[in-house]
Motif scaffolding. Structure first.
Motif, PDB file in Angstrom:
ATOM      1  N   ARG A 191      -1.339  59.554   5.883  1.00 17.95           N
ATOM      2  CA  ARG A 191      -0.983  61.180   7.298  1.00 17.95           C
ATOM      3  C   ARG A 191      -2.092  60.566   8.362  1.00 17.95           C
ATOM      4  O   ARG A 191      -1.825  60.452   9.194  1.00 17.95           O
ATOM      5  N   ALA A 192      -3.127  59.724   7.616  1.00 19.60           N
ATOM      6  CA  ALA A 192      -3.998  59.502   9.004  1.00 19.60           C
ATOM      7  C   ALA A 192      -3.540  58.260   9.825  1.00 19.60           C
ATOM      8  O   ALA A 192      -3.988  57.879  11.232  1.00 19.60           O
ATOM      9  N   VAL A 193      -3.072  57.607   9.223  1.00 18.40           N
ATOM     10  CA  VAL A 193      -2.407  56.134   9.803  1.00 18.40           C
ATOM     11  C   VAL A 193      -1.523  56.690  10.663  1.00 18.40           C
ATOM     12  O   VAL A 193      -1.472  55.854  12.210  1.00 18.40           O
ATOM     13  N   ASP A 194      -0.582  57.604  10.389  1.00 17.66           N
ATOM     14  CA  ASP A 194       0.454  58.304  11.516  1.00 17.66           C
ATOM     15  C   ASP A 194      -0.592  58.744  12.258  1.00 17.66           C
ATOM     16  O   ASP A 194       0.208  58.717  13.409  1.00 17.66           O
ATOM     17  N   ALA A 195      -0.963  59.620  12.422  1.00 19.81           N
ATOM     18  CA  ALA A 195      -1.980  60.483  13.103  1.00 19.81           C
ATOM     19  C   ALA A 195      -2.930  59.104  14.327  1.00 19.81           C
ATOM     20  O   ALA A 195      -2.538  59.608  14.927  1.00 19.81           O
ATOM     21  N   ASN A 205       1.640  47.628  11.932  1.00 21.06           N
ATOM     22  CA  ASN A 205       1.336  48.575  12.313  1.00 21.06           C
ATOM     23  C   ASN A 205      -0.340  48.958  12.622  1.00 21.06           C
ATOM     24  O   ASN A 205      -1.604  48.321  11.641  1.00 21.06           O
ATOM     25  N   VAL A 206      -0.524  49.484  13.384  1.00 26.27           N
ATOM     26  CA  VAL A 206      -1.872  48.917  14.233  1.00 26.27           C
ATOM     27  C   VAL A 206      -2.410  49.680  13.682  1.00 26.27           C
ATOM     28  O   VAL A 206      -4.281  49.025  13.319  1.00 26.27           O
ATOM     29  N   ALA A 207      -2.658  51.225  13.415  1.00 24.66           N
ATOM     30  CA  ALA A 207      -3.869  51.973  12.551  1.00 24.66           C
ATOM     31  C   ALA A 207      -3.604  51.721  11.539  1.00 24.66           C
ATOM     32  O   ALA A 207      -5.336  51.548  10.464  1.00 24.66           O
TER      33      ALA A 207
END
Lengths: 320, 296
Positions: A50-54, A37-39
């Motif tokens: 949500r920030a990670v997904d975005a 998971n890069v973010a």
């Protein structure tokens, strides 16, 4: 003979391309798949999901790994290394500038270390078992294993702080001439010289000792040739061949040393580029930097093989 | 390694066990007569004692800040001076041996175990397995080890287990290559044939028959790798990807303090640098001594 050499070169070239391809997979996997998971790796463990997904979506990292790899590698083959997360600008120019700086540093280190270590190795071999040999062998063994940051600190304390002969930082003024640049790069290149001296001197010594014990050397001596001629024309010509390969194989090691030395001396080379990218989790920059040095190493080994082939009379005849 | 092979080749009809004991005994006496080995053993032993007993023998608490007395030069109370937070440098250098001498040996053991398994399997079976592993090794050596470690540590986040796993992983193909070469020269010997004819399975032949005979090169490789492991752990800590604060680790201490050496505060880094250098040289002299004794 030309055909045989051509076939050999093609084969080596093919192997180099294969290694490069595998290397690209390793680097890609290291940067993309390992974090999963890069973010998440960028934002940290406490970031909102949500920030990670975005961010993942924005970076395009939520697509399947295979399509990501395909996109990355096709762009790369067109000279596009992607866009830096930190600088929001293309990676390639950064890598190119850093590479030029690193090559300057590495070239200076090589210019100093190659003649010095070959000479040291020859002296050690000619005095094999006696005190000059023991001195050179023990010094080179001890110096080779000391981490670059330790020798850098020692050199900094002596030459920059105590004696004040050399500058503390390697970043020379933008308009500096060649001599000024060398003056600034002298201190950072010494830790690399120290580490490489041991390797090269030991290899040279081993090569010379082996050649001295060979039948053709005995023949040359029994033929009544002067010792000087025997050593220069018969011993050294054969003994220095393996050193070419060793020098090339140490390119990778040299670049590893650059990461530490450039970081410590605040020099804008490929090593500090990788280090900064790693600290800032700038994955495109990290991939670009690492793949560049991998390619450089593979090229160096390939070139060394070819030089070896051309210089060594034995491989030349065996290919005929 | 060559000497060992010729020794075995010289006695084609005999079982190795008959010659095992005198050979090993003479190797031990060779080892104990080696000056290199002793110098290395004394240096390494000193730091090992510091790592084990350090916290009980140091004069001052290596973790205690004293913000009234930062960057103090060496004096009667603080033998090596104090660092930017006023911590006693002497105590920190002694206790600083602990983390690196835990992580580096553990990483070496992980690498040796994995490398031995890889080497036994590829050396014994050969063929496609061998070819695949050789390719992977070639890719691994195309990258500086420190860069591979950086790549993985950025992805996993720096932590002690991650450092151990990364270094172990990086060492696996390198140790595997050495073990493979040793196994290949054993594979065609009579005792392996005998075991095969007896109907032993491959696992038994690899681990019970061949492994004891390739232990000397594995031991040599392991001590050499330990030197490299210390080198890497120290360098990674210096770069901020290894041992984490507030550990008094030497590499970490240097990275925390080298920014102030321009002000003349040499004692904050000089002793840690000297300690790292002496430990690395000590372990390598030890390895050189063992190498000399075991391979003749």
């Amino acid at each position: 003979m030309g055909k045989a050499i051509g076939r050999f070169v093609l084969k080596r070239l093919g192997l180099a391309v294969l290694t490069l391809f595998l290397l690209s997979i390793v680097v890609f996997a290291g940067c993309m798949v390992l974090p999963g998971n890069v973010a998440r790796a960028i934002l940290g463990p406490f970031a909102d999901q949500r920030a990670v997904d975005a961010l993942n979506h924005q970076l395009g990292a939520d697509r399947p790994a295979l399509s990501l790899y395909w996109e990355w590698i096709t762009k790369l083959l067109h000279g596009d290394m992607g866009t830096s997360y930190t600088f929001r600008a293309p990676v390639a120019p950064f890598v190119r500038d850093a590479l030029v700086n690193s090559l300057k540093l590495a070239a200076l280190a090589f210019v100093i270390v190659v003649p010095l270590s070959i000479l040291g190795g020859i002296v050690a071999a000619l005095f094999a078992g006696r005190w000059p040999d023991k001195l050179i062998s023990l010094t080179s063994l001890s110096l080779t294993v000391i981490p670059e940051f330790v020798s850098s600190i020692a050199l900094l304390l002596i030459f920059a702080i105590w004696l004040r002969w050399l500058p503390l930082s390697a970043s020379f003024p933008a308009d500096a001439g060649a001599l000024t640049q060398i003056y600034y790069l002298l201190l950072p290149c010494l830790p690399l010289v120290i580490v490489l001296f041991g390797y090269f001197a030991r290899m040279t010594r081993a090569g010379v000792v082996e050649a001295m014990a060979s039948d053709y050397t005995r023949t040359a001596i029994l033929k009544g040739l002067p010792r000087r001629t025997v050593i220069i024309r018969h011993v050294l010509r054969n003994a220095l061949l393996p050193t070419i390969t060793v020098i090339a194989s140490q390119t990778s090691y040299l670049i590893g040393g650059l990461v530490v030395v450039e970081g410590l001396f605040r020099y804008q080379g490929i090593g500090s580029l990788i280090l900064t990218a790693a600290r800032g989790k700038d994955f495109p920059m990290l991939q670009g930097g690492i793949l560049t040095i991998g390619a450089l190493f593979i090229a160096a080994v390939l070139i060394a093989d070819l030089i070896f082939l051309l210089v060594n009379p034995r491989t030349r005849t065996s290919l005929r | 390694m060559t000497a060992q092979t010729t020794m075995l080749d010289a006695e084609p009809g005999s079982t190795p066990i008959v010659f095992e004991e005198p050979r090993i005994r003479s190797r031990w006496s060779l080892l104990f007569r080696s000056g290199t080995f002793w110098v290395g053993a004394i240096i390494t032993g000193f730091w090992a004692c510091c790592a084990i007993f350090g916290p009980w023998v140091v004069p001052l608490d290596p973790f205690a800040d004293d913000l009234m007395n930062t960057l103090g030069p060496p004096d009667a109370l603080h033998w090596f001076g104090t660092d930017q937070l006023g911590r006693d440098v002497f105590s920190r250098v002694i206790v600083g041996a602990r983390d690196i001498l835990t992580i580096a040996p553990l990483a070496t053991i992980v690498g040796t175990i994995c490398g031995t398994i890889v080497g036994l399997v590829t050396g014994y079976f050969g063929g496609i397995v061998d070819m695949l592993v050789s390719r992977v090794i070639e890719v691994m050596v195309a990258l500086p080890l420190i860069v591979v470690a950086l790549l993985v540590l950025v992805a996993l986040g720096p932590s002690t287990p991650a450092v151990i796993v990364v270094i172990g992983l990086v060492f696996t193909p390198l140790i595997g290559r050495t073990v493979r070469a040793a196994v290949q020269s054993e594979r065609d010997l009579d005792y392996v044939d005998a075991a095969q004819i007896r109907g032993e399975n491959a696992l038994h032949i690899m681990f019970v028959e061949i492994l004891p005979n390739v232990l000397p090169p594995i031991l040599v490789e392991m001590t050499v790798r330990l030197g490299y492991a210390i080198f890497f752990v120290a360098s990674l800590s210096f770069l901020g990807f290894g041992i984490q604060p507030p550990s008094p680790d030497w590499g970490l201490a240097i990275s925390e303090n080298y920014g102030v050496i321009a002000g003349g505060y040499w004692w904050t880094v000089a002793f840690a640098a000297g300690a790292t250098g002496s430990l690395v040289v000590g372990v390598n002299l030890l390895a050189e001594g063992i190498h000399g004794a075991l391979t003749g």
